[in-house]
Design an enzyme around this catalytic site. Structure first.
Site, mmCIF file in Angstrom:
data_model
loop_
_atom_site.group_PDB
_atom_site.id
_atom_site.type_symbol
_atom_site.label_atom_id
_atom_site.label_comp_id
_atom_site.label_asym_id
_atom_site.label_seq_id
_atom_site.Cartn_x
_atom_site.Cartn_y
_atom_site.Cartn_z
ATOM 1 N NE ARG A 194 -2.170 3.243 2.694
ATOM 2 C CZ ARG A 194 -1.655 4.449 2.774
ATOM 3 N NH1 ARG A 194 -0.367 4.637 2.743
ATOM 4 N NH2 ARG A 194 -2.424 5.505 2.890
ATOM 5 C CG HIS A 229 3.567 7.186 0.381
ATOM 6 N ND1 HIS A 229 3.010 8.410 0.669
ATOM 7 C CD2 HIS A 229 3.090 6.322 1.320
ATOM 8 C CE1 HIS A 229 2.247 8.314 1.738
ATOM 9 N NE2 HIS A 229 2.268 7.053 2.153
#
Length: 120
Positions: A79, A84
């Site tokens: 994730r 990011h």
């Protein structure tokens, strides 16, 4: 954490995993590698799974330690990578994750949900 909340997070993971499987149904790795729309849909599903894991950890940090058979840290790590640093995600790793790890995850989540729904 309440059983209802726990079951909700496990269900969120399962729903996202089911959608991922639906997105790639009938697809091979070469097709996936050229289908940007499916890649992004799958990445969103993986991010949702990781987000549900993060919420579960926030509300019951001991739960993941009680169930080491599920790769909680890897799920959160995927994730984080997607959210990011999306462009660093290697498609071959994503493909392996969604074709090998997601089916196993769904089986393990079903077992956990059943056990906790029955009060174990």
């Amino acid at each position: 954490m309440s059983v209802e909340r726990l079951l909700l997070y496990l269900k969120e993971m399962d729903v996202a995993a089911t959608r991922i499987a639906d997105f790639i149904r009938g697809m091979d790795e070469a097709t996936f590698a050229t289908d940007i729309r499916t890649q992004m849909a799958v990445m969103m599903g993986l991010a949702l799974i990781g987000e549900a894991v993060a919420k579960l950890d926030k509300h019951d940090p001991a739960f993941s330690q009680q169930h080491p058979e599920i790769p909680w840290l890897k799920m959160k790590g995927m994730r984080n990578l997607i959210v990011h640093d999306y462009f660093r995600a290697e498609l071959s790793v994503v493909w392996k994750t969604i074709t090998e790890s997601i089916p196993d995850l769904q089986m393990r989540l079903a077992l956990l949900r059943n056990r906790h729904a029955q009060g174990e």
